[in-house]
Design an enzyme around this catalytic site. Structure first.
Site, PDB file in Angstrom:
ATOM      1  N   ARG B 117       0.877  -0.976   0.062  1.00  0.00           N
ATOM      2  CA  ARG B 117      -0.014  -0.278   0.445  1.00  0.00           C
ATOM      3  C   ARG B 117       0.776   1.265   0.360  1.00  0.00           C
ATOM      4  O   ARG B 117       0.358   1.971   0.606  1.00  0.00           O
ATOM      5  CB  ARG B 117      -1.334  -0.009   1.306  1.00  0.00           C
ATOM      6  CG  ARG B 117      -1.906  -1.050   1.098  1.00  0.00           C
ATOM      7  CD  ARG B 117      -2.967  -0.619   1.830  1.00  0.00           C
ATOM      8  NE  ARG B 117      -4.173  -2.422   2.090  1.00  0.00           N
ATOM      9  CZ  ARG B 117      -4.094  -3.226   2.618  1.00  0.00           C
ATOM     10  NH1 ARG B 117      -3.122  -3.058   3.645  1.00  0.00           N
ATOM     11  NH2 ARG B 117      -4.897  -4.091   3.099  1.00  0.00           N
ATOM     12  N   LYS B 139       2.627  11.280 -12.489  1.00  0.00           N
ATOM     13  CA  LYS B 139       1.163  10.611 -12.943  1.00  0.00           C
ATOM     14  C   LYS B 139       2.215   9.266 -13.272  1.00  0.00           C
ATOM     15  O   LYS B 139       3.438   9.051 -13.290  1.00  0.00           O
ATOM     16  CB  LYS B 139       1.012  11.150 -14.577  1.00  0.00           C
ATOM     17  CG  LYS B 139      -0.204  11.780 -14.386  1.00  0.00           C
ATOM     18  CD  LYS B 139      -0.300  11.865 -15.092  1.00  0.00           C
ATOM     19  CE  LYS B 139      -1.957  13.265 -15.677  1.00  0.00           C
ATOM     20  NZ  LYS B 139      -2.294  13.327 -17.390  1.00  0.00           N
ATOM     21  N   LYS B 223       6.743  21.766 -16.846  1.00  0.00           N
ATOM     22  CA  LYS B 223       6.067  20.644 -16.155  1.00  0.00           C
ATOM     23  C   LYS B 223       5.845  21.038 -14.365  1.00  0.00           C
ATOM     24  O   LYS B 223       4.413  20.811 -14.174  1.00  0.00           O
ATOM     25  CB  LYS B 223       6.128  19.296 -16.416  1.00  0.00           C
ATOM     26  CG  LYS B 223       5.447  18.435 -16.018  1.00  0.00           C
ATOM     27  CD  LYS B 223       5.540  17.207 -16.501  1.00  0.00           C
ATOM     28  CE  LYS B 223       4.658  16.064 -15.917  1.00  0.00           C
ATOM     29  NZ  LYS B 223       4.682  14.417 -17.133  1.00  0.00           N
ATOM     30  N   GLU B 233      -5.444  17.336 -12.319  1.00  0.00           N
ATOM     31  CA  GLU B 233      -6.024  17.185 -13.546  1.00  0.00           C
ATOM     32  C   GLU B 233      -7.035  17.752 -13.308  1.00  0.00           C
ATOM     33  O   GLU B 233      -7.953  17.302 -13.407  1.00  0.00           O
ATOM     34  CB  GLU B 233      -5.766  16.489 -14.069  1.00  0.00           C
ATOM     35  CG  GLU B 233      -5.697  16.295 -16.056  1.00  0.00           C
ATOM     36  CD  GLU B 233      -5.301  14.929 -16.384  1.00  0.00           C
ATOM     37  OE1 GLU B 233      -4.006  14.534 -16.787  1.00  0.00           O
ATOM     38  OE2 GLU B 233      -5.704  14.724 -18.279  1.00  0.00           O
ATOM     39  N   ARG B 237      -4.027  21.569 -15.669  1.00  0.00           N
ATOM     40  CA  ARG B 237      -3.089  20.669 -16.091  1.00  0.00           C
ATOM     41  C   ARG B 237      -3.485  19.000 -17.178  1.00  0.00           C
ATOM     42  O   ARG B 237      -2.182  18.868 -18.033  1.00  0.00           O
ATOM     43  CB  ARG B 237      -2.936  18.915 -15.123  1.00  0.00           C
ATOM     44  CG  ARG B 237      -1.889  18.060 -14.870  1.00  0.00           C
ATOM     45  CD  ARG B 237      -1.195  17.266 -13.874  1.00  0.00           C
ATOM     46  NE  ARG B 237      -0.614  16.049 -14.371  1.00  0.00           N
ATOM     47  CZ  ARG B 237       0.472  15.349 -13.546  1.00  0.00           C
ATOM     48  NH1 ARG B 237       0.045  15.788 -12.078  1.00  0.00           N
ATOM     49  NH2 ARG B 237       1.291  14.344 -14.018  1.00  0.00           N
ATOM     50  N   ASN B 241      -1.759  17.691 -22.180  1.00  0.00           N
ATOM     51  CA  ASN B 241      -2.186  16.673 -22.694  1.00  0.00           C
ATOM     52  C   ASN B 241      -2.074  16.959 -24.004  1.00  0.00           C
ATOM     53  O   ASN B 241      -2.913  16.663 -25.151  1.00  0.00           O
ATOM     54  CB  ASN B 241      -3.327  16.455 -22.540  1.00  0.00           C
ATOM     55  CG  ASN B 241      -3.585  15.623 -21.224  1.00  0.00           C
ATOM     56  OD1 ASN B 241      -2.048  14.556 -21.139  1.00  0.00           O
ATOM     57  ND2 ASN B 241      -4.075  15.748 -20.492  1.00  0.00           N
ATOM     58  N   HIS B 244      -1.413  14.469 -27.202  1.00  0.00           N
ATOM     59  CA  HIS B 244      -1.572  13.391 -26.421  1.00  0.00           C
ATOM     60  C   HIS B 244      -3.364  12.705 -27.227  1.00  0.00           C
ATOM     61  O   HIS B 244      -3.121  11.270 -26.949  1.00  0.00           O
ATOM     62  CB  HIS B 244      -1.156  13.508 -25.149  1.00  0.00           C
ATOM     63  CG  HIS B 244       0.430  13.800 -24.742  1.00  0.00           C
ATOM     64  ND1 HIS B 244       0.416  15.004 -25.108  1.00  0.00           N
ATOM     65  CD2 HIS B 244       0.808  12.786 -24.213  1.00  0.00           C
ATOM     66  CE1 HIS B 244       2.195  14.757 -24.733  1.00  0.00           C
ATOM     67  NE2 HIS B 244       1.986  13.410 -24.376  1.00  0.00           N
ATOM     68  N   HIS B 248      -2.176   9.265 -28.841  1.00  0.00           N
ATOM     69  CA  HIS B 248      -2.429   7.726 -27.517  1.00  0.00           C
ATOM     70  C   HIS B 248      -3.177   7.221 -28.960  1.00  0.00           C
ATOM     71  O   HIS B 248      -2.953   5.649 -29.118  1.00  0.00           O
ATOM     72  CB  HIS B 248      -3.070   8.127 -26.625  1.00  0.00           C
ATOM     73  CG  HIS B 248      -2.446   8.860 -25.516  1.00  0.00           C
ATOM     74  ND1 HIS B 248      -3.183   8.980 -24.148  1.00  0.00           N
ATOM     75  CD2 HIS B 248      -1.624   8.342 -25.083  1.00  0.00           C
ATOM     76  CE1 HIS B 248      -2.192   9.695 -23.683  1.00  0.00           C
ATOM     77  NE2 HIS B 248      -1.419   9.604 -24.125  1.00  0.00           N
ATOM     78  N   HIS B 261       6.752   7.446 -27.960  1.00  0.00           N
ATOM     79  CA  HIS B 261       5.971   8.063 -28.042  1.00  0.00           C
ATOM     80  C   HIS B 261       5.785   9.460 -27.758  1.00  0.00           C
ATOM     81  O   HIS B 261       4.807   9.890 -28.646  1.00  0.00           O
ATOM     82  CB  HIS B 261       5.778   8.043 -25.983  1.00  0.00           C
ATOM     83  CG  HIS B 261       4.839   8.888 -25.682  1.00  0.00           C
ATOM     84  ND1 HIS B 261       3.475   8.977 -25.613  1.00  0.00           N
ATOM     85  CD2 HIS B 261       4.893  10.206 -24.504  1.00  0.00           C
ATOM     86  CE1 HIS B 261       2.574  10.088 -25.108  1.00  0.00           C
ATOM     87  NE2 HIS B 261       3.783  10.631 -24.681  1.00  0.00           N
TER      88      HIS B 261
END
Lengths: 365, 365
Positions: B117, B139, B223, B233, B237, B241, B244, B248, B261
């Protein structure tokens, strides 16, 4: 209607313990979150309760199934459910509903923690064990081959809805196993609960609604109180692990198949009580009283494992920080202490005493 | 030595960008945490850098390997690493070290979030992409069959150590791909960085240490600044993206195998620029300048996918809340806007324009 508020540094929410919660589920959820609901449950639970659950929804929620049993408390189940959520169009605003026992709650809470890096969820525990213990406090996770709950997250639900109507339909062995966690709550922090369970054993074990609601409410209060004071288990919260270190070893030794979790905790509590007695933290009379109550809510299923094997298995338990053996030991009825210097021979002796009691009580090897 | 401090509601830590960090790793880690270190890396990275890393340790840390490539960014890898940690005796006080590119960082950060955890970790990014983007901001996560990064966690490291010595040994295509994220940083928030990259393209692309350190530092600052203002986000934030959403979709359409990427982001940025131009948010001259810079740091590998396929794949992207199509579109050089009402035909047209540019530039179908 008992409502217990739990407030931690990271969350604040209510645990409601009452009859009829399932039948009024949709408006209750609507007050908590507006997102599209996804129910995670087992085929058995859904078969028993789907009519009551669906009664209050205008549009039926999407239902995802997790097969019953500890064997399915694995990352592969989480991945499969996450994949189903994605395919069904669940997004960051969706609401997960954990509708089932401890495995469903732990898996769904963890799924909610990591799906799209976190979406809200609600716990609707359907076993006594889940109502009094596992649905409360935000611990979620799954097992590894190396041990129980070794991956997971602290992730609180938006609410816990414990419908006491469900308890009336529980198989007796599940009821008894769950009550071991209530006995634990009494031992560690609530002498009144302990006494109530001594004095009302017949009514409780018969499933009397009023008696069970009393026990559930008192047990939840103990857990909520402990969690509110130590959300991340840096100190106090460790007392909830009373009986669990040896309990987890028993579950590992029997491949999580032979005993219900509460039964393993019952045996583990007996071992911890022997350890407390051998350290003279409790009197013989107190030890007798604790063990008598545990057995009164039995019988606990017997199992085959040597003390050496069980002790060896505790060293992989995550409660042991940096190699020391920490145990929660009773110092009376309703008080415990964290003991950090338990030696292997001591633990071995206490485990032997527990196994001797098992052999004497059941006639099994 | 540039040190950028990042402070969010849940964490505060330093990002250090300098030469020689690997050679002094052990004392640096020792200042951050006292627990036993476990390094997660790829066989290739370890082969290149293990001597430098090990030089400062009195006792060699345990090393766990994750094979290279996006295909291994899965829950099964996380489970295997967690199992190895448990077997090797890692406990709640242990320290994980993510030593590698974006995949290593994302997987290790997520592993740190869920092992027992949550245990602490440090990021040591070894690609330009990881240094300027993926190691910053907390992230973490892995892919599902249904899409990229669909399970994960917000989990900040104790520190990010970006050793610029590593950049000198990067394959040129990795360097170029990583620089697409720096171009993105310029487009969304730093016109000076954008201009610097226009004016110093030769030096940057040749791997000049001073020029690269300047670009890395400026990109990290963008960033860190955005993340500090919107950790989870909920608004700002989202501008990270930029490029992106279509990026993606391109990665999904090519099974995460064909393009780096950064290359996919480059193509996605071109599509977003076309969208901005068609909405008259930017001028033709601004659009030309953005696209010219993206291509200057190319060539971007071509790929085969129809616009219809790419648009269909965006609807599964987690940036789309409750069915609406949200896009980050440029409103100048250094400023963007979140546009929430992008229609499918608009998106289709912008994607077609991007594909037309690809065909024109490379002669590929």
């Amino acid at each position: 209607m008992p409502v217990i508020s739990l407030k931690t540094p990271s969350a604040a929410y209510d645990i409601t313990i009452a009859s009829g919660l399932l039948r009024t589920l949709a408006p209750r959820l609507n007050k908590l979150a507006k997102g599209r609901p996804f129910i995670v449950t087992s085929p058995e639970i859904w078969g028993l309760w789907h009519k009551q659950v669906l009664a209050s929804f205008k549009q039926a929620p999407t239902v995802l199934f997790l097969p019953s049993g500890e064997a399915h408390k694995r990352l592969s189940s989480v991945e499969s459910l996450a994949q189903q959520l994605a395919t069904a169009g669940a997004d960051r605003d969706s609401l997960l509903i954990a509708f089932g026992g401890g495995v469903i709650g732990d898996v769904t809470g963890f799924l909610a923690a990591i799906y799209m890096r976190g979406i809200p969820y609600v716990q609707i525990p359907t076993t006594l064990l889940a109502q009094v213990d596992s649905s409360i406090g935000g611990k979620t996770g799954v097992n590894l081959v190396a041990g129980k709950n070794l991956v997971g997250s602290f992730n609180h639900p938006l609410a816990v809805l414990a419908d006491t109507d469900i308890l009336a339909t529980l198989p007796p062995e599940q009821l008894r196993a769950g009550l071991q966690e209530s006995i634990k709550a009494g031992i560690i922090r609530d002498p009144k609960l302990f006494k109530y369970m001594e004095q009302n054993a017949d009514a409780i074990l018969k499933g009397d609604a009023k008696a069970l609601t009393h026990v559930v409410t008192a047990s939840v209060r103990v857990k909520a109180d402990v969690v509110a004071n130590d959300e991340r288990e840096s100190g106090l919260r460790m007392i909830l692990n009373y009986g669990h270190t040896i309990g987890h070893a028993i579950e590992a030794a029997t491949s999580y198949k032979q005993l219900l979790h509460g039964e393993a905790v019952g045996w583990g509590s007996i071992a911890a009580t022997h350890l407390g007695l051998s350290r003279k933290l409790i009197t013989q009379a107190q030890s007798d009283r604790i063990i008598a109550l545990i057995l009164r809510y039995g019988p606990l299923s017997p199992f085959k494992a040597t003390a050496a094997k069980l002790v060896a298995l505790t060293s992989g338990d995550k409660k042991n920080r940096s190699g020391t053996l920490s145990f929660i030991l009773p110092t009376g009825i309703g008080t415990v202490q964290i003991v950090r210097d338990v030696t292997q021979p001591e633990l071995l002796a206490a485990t032997e005493s527990m196994l001797a009691l098992m052999r004497a009580g059941t006639g099994q090897p």
